[in-house]
Design a protein around this motif. Sequence first.
Motif, mmCIF file in Angstrom:
data_model
loop_
_atom_site.group_PDB
_atom_site.id
_atom_site.type_symbol
_atom_site.label_atom_id
_atom_site.label_comp_id
_atom_site.label_asym_id
_atom_site.label_seq_id
_atom_site.Cartn_x
_atom_site.Cartn_y
_atom_site.Cartn_z
ATOM 1 N N TYR A 30 0.844 -1.204 0.000
ATOM 2 C CA TYR A 30 0.000 0.000 0.000
ATOM 3 C C TYR A 30 0.883 1.260 0.000
ATOM 4 C CZ TYR A 30 -4.664 -1.981 1.239
ATOM 5 O OH TYR A 30 -5.878 -2.620 1.249
ATOM 6 N N ARG B 3 0.946 3.970 -3.051
ATOM 7 C CA ARG B 3 0.470 5.336 -2.766
ATOM 8 C C ARG B 3 1.548 6.356 -3.125
ATOM 9 N NH1 ARG B 3 -0.842 4.484 2.126
ATOM 10 N NH2 ARG B 3 -3.002 3.894 1.664
ATOM 11 N N GLY C 93 1.649 7.076 -6.747
ATOM 12 C CA GLY C 93 0.424 7.611 -7.327
ATOM 13 C C GLY C 93 -0.526 6.557 -7.862
ATOM 14 N N LEU C 94 -0.361 5.308 -7.428
ATOM 15 C CA LEU C 94 -1.243 4.221 -7.851
ATOM 16 C C LEU C 94 -2.272 3.951 -6.763
ATOM 17 C CD1 LEU C 94 1.442 1.840 -9.387
ATOM 18 C CD2 LEU C 94 -0.208 3.270 -10.631
ATOM 19 N N ARG C 95 -3.463 3.537 -7.171
ATOM 20 C CA ARG C 95 -4.569 3.355 -6.232
ATOM 21 C C ARG C 95 -4.918 1.881 -6.073
ATOM 22 N NH1 ARG C 95 -8.949 6.356 -9.447
ATOM 23 N NH2 ARG C 95 -7.825 5.127 -11.027
ATOM 24 N N VAL C 96 -5.284 1.531 -4.831
ATOM 25 C CA VAL C 96 -5.789 0.187 -4.515
ATOM 26 C C VAL C 96 -7.292 0.332 -4.234
ATOM 27 C CG1 VAL C 96 -5.647 -1.761 -2.915
ATOM 28 C CG2 VAL C 96 -3.579 -0.465 -3.473
ATOM 29 N N GLN D 45 -8.216 0.341 -7.595
ATOM 30 C CA GLN D 45 -8.526 0.816 -8.950
ATOM 31 C C GLN D 45 -7.411 0.468 -9.937
ATOM 32 O OE1 GLN D 45 -8.855 2.501 -6.166
ATOM 33 N NE2 GLN D 45 -10.813 3.625 -6.111
ATOM 34 N N ASP D 46 -6.155 0.575 -9.503
ATOM 35 C CA ASP D 46 -5.020 0.262 -10.374
ATOM 36 C C ASP D 46 -4.479 -1.144 -10.135
ATOM 37 O OD1 ASP D 46 -4.891 2.856 -11.669
ATOM 38 O OD2 ASP D 46 -4.148 3.624 -9.761
ATOM 39 N N SER E 260 -5.291 -4.649 -7.479
ATOM 40 C CA SER E 260 -5.938 -5.312 -6.340
ATOM 41 C C SER E 260 -4.867 -5.944 -5.454
ATOM 42 C CB SER E 260 -6.915 -6.388 -6.829
ATOM 43 O OG SER E 260 -8.066 -5.816 -7.413
ATOM 44 N N ASP F 110 -7.141 2.030 4.612
ATOM 45 C CA ASP F 110 -7.807 2.561 3.423
ATOM 46 C C ASP F 110 -7.084 2.078 2.165
ATOM 47 O OD1 ASP F 110 -9.431 4.014 1.714
ATOM 48 O OD2 ASP F 110 -8.269 5.866 1.957
ATOM 49 N N PRO F 111 -7.721 1.195 1.397
ATOM 50 C CA PRO F 111 -9.026 0.552 1.637
ATOM 51 C C PRO F 111 -8.891 -0.650 2.568
ATOM 52 C CG PRO F 111 -8.112 -0.215 -0.433
ATOM 53 C CD PRO F 111 -7.150 0.818 0.083
ATOM 54 N N SER G 191 -10.030 -4.038 -0.929
ATOM 55 C CA SER G 191 -8.742 -3.893 -1.608
ATOM 56 C C SER G 191 -8.675 -4.687 -2.904
ATOM 57 C CB SER G 191 -7.606 -4.320 -0.681
ATOM 58 O OG SER G 191 -7.685 -5.703 -0.400
#
Length: 340
Positions: free
Chosen positions: A260, A264, A267-270, A272-273, A275, A289-290, A335
Motif C-alpha cells: 500500500y 500510494r 500515485g497508484l490506487r488500490v 482501482q489500479d 488489487s 484505506d481501503p 482492496s
Amino acid sequence: MSAPTPSPVTIRDVAQAAGVHVSTVSRALSPDKRSLISEEVLHVVEEAARRLGYRPNRAASALRTGRTHTIGVLVPDITNPVFPPILQGIEASAAARGYFVFVTNVMDPTLARPVVERMLAQQVDGLVMAIAMRDDPLIGYLQKAGMHTVLVNRADESGRLPAVVSDDRLAMKLAVDHLVAAGHRRIAHLAGPQNVPTGVARRQGVEQALRDRGLELACVAECESYSREAGRLAMAQLLAQNERPEAVVCCNDLVALGAYDLLRAQGLRVPQDISITGHNDMPLVDMVDPPLTTIRLPHRELGWRAAEMLFDEIEGKSLSASTVVLRPELVVRESTRRIS
C-alpha cells in the motif's frame, strides 16, 4: 529490633487448617491429580490454602516429580500481531493444567540455539516453537537433547517434530481463486522469506492455484522478512519488472501494508489500479484505506492446539510426530475489485 520473618506456610499447615490428610492436600493442589478429589474437598483445601497464603514450592516439587510445570515459547517477532493470539491460546491451555509459560522473542536466528540452551538449563518441561527455519539444525539438537517440542505456525518439512499449522497452500488458493473470479489474469506474488517454511508453502500455493486455472505467475518478488518495510521494498522490485500486474497476492498483512505504502507513493490506487490481498487478518486491517481483503486464520486455536499436543508429549500420550492442519478462510473487503 525488627520482627522475625514469618516461616513459609507448608502443606502440613494447609492440611491441618482444612482438616484433611497431607496427601489429600498434595493431590488437591496438583494439576495432574486434582481430578481424584471430590469437588467438596477441593473447595475446602483451596479455601484453606488461600486463607493461609500458601504458595507451592516449585523447586521441591520438581525434585520429587522431575517436572517444573513450566514450558518455554519461542516467537520470531513479538511485535507481529499474529503472535499475541497464538500466545493467548498457549497460555489458556497451560493455565488449565497449572503450568507457567516463559516467552522469548528470538528475532535473530543465530540466537535461537543459545536461547534454547538457556531454556534447557531452566529445566522447562517442553517447548512450543514458532521460529523453525527450513532444514533447521535446532530441530536435530532438540531431538538429541530429548526435549519435548511442538512447532506452531511453522512445520518441520522432514516431519521430525509435531506441529500445528494453517493450510498455507489452501490459503493462497482462496486468494487466487477470488482474484481470478473477479477477472484478474496478470497476478503477481510478494513472497515470504524462502528460508522459512511458510514463505515456501505460500509461494507454492500461489503457483499451483494459478496452474490449476491455466495461468502463470506474472511476476514474483521475495520479501526479506514478514514486515511492512520488506513489503514496500518488494513491491518496488515487482513494479520494476515487465508489465504491471492487475493484482498482487501478498504473503502476509504487514507485507500488504508495505505494498500500500509504495503504491500510494507512486500515485497508484488500490484497488482501482492494482488489487491487493493479504494473509492473517491481523487486527485493524479492516480499518485501513481501503480495508484489506485477506485470509483469516484461527490463531488462538493454533496456540491452544500446539500446547495441548505438547502436554500430551510430556504426559507420554502422543504416539507420533503428527501435524495438525487448520483451515483458513477468505475475508473479502475493498482492496480487491472486479474487472471487465
